[in-house]
Design a protein around this motif. Structure first.
Motif, short mmCIF file in Angstrom:
data_model
loop_
_atom_site.label_atom_id
_atom_site.label_comp_id
_atom_site.label_asym_id
_atom_site.label_seq_id
_atom_site.Cartn_x
_atom_site.Cartn_y
_atom_site.Cartn_z
N LEU A 8 0.83 -1.20 0.00
CA LEU A 8 0.00 0.00 0.00
C LEU A 8 0.87 1.26 0.00
O LEU A 8 0.58 2.23 -0.70
N ARG A 9 1.94 1.24 0.77
CA ARG A 9 2.85 2.38 0.81
C ARG A 9 3.47 2.64 -0.56
O ARG A 9 3.55 3.79 -1.03
N LEU A 32 3.75 5.73 -5.59
CA LEU A 32 3.75 5.80 -7.06
C LEU A 32 2.58 6.64 -7.57
O LEU A 32 2.72 7.35 -8.58
N SER A 33 1.44 6.58 -6.87
CA SER A 33 0.30 7.37 -7.36
C SER A 33 0.51 8.86 -7.10
O SER A 33 0.01 9.70 -7.84
N CYS A 34 1.25 9.21 -6.04
CA CYS A 34 1.46 10.62 -5.74
C CYS A 34 2.67 11.18 -6.47
O CYS A 34 2.65 12.32 -6.95
#
Length: 89
Positions: free
Chosen positions: A77-78, A83-85
């Protein structure tokens, strides 16, 4: 018959039954029965202690496995959040 006379007859019958059993030799069985009962009781106690210990150790192992899975999912999750941010847009 009153309650006290019923109780007296009950006590008298109980004492008579015990005395009759004594006369038949039932009391001679007391020592062999006790000598068989004590090791059996000790074996059952050790069996339940071993079973309880095994349950504790298996629960400790399963909790370690669950902790490892939890850490892996948190790390995944981290990485996804990073990666999404901050990943390539």
């Amino acid at each position: 018959m009153s309650a006290t006379s019923k109780a007296s007859w009950m006590v008298a019958a109980s004492i008579g039954a015990v005395e009759a059993l004594k006369d038949q030799g039932v009391c001679r069985w007391n020592y062999p029965l006790r000598s068989l009962h004590q090791p059996a009781k000790n074996n059952i106690r050790s069996y339940y202690q071993a079973k309880k210990l095994a349950a504790r150790s298996s629960s400790a192992i399963s909790s370690k496995v669950n902790n490892e899975k939890l850490k892996q999912s948190e790390e995944s999750l981290r990485k996804l959040m990073y990666l999404s941010c901050w990943g390539p847009n």
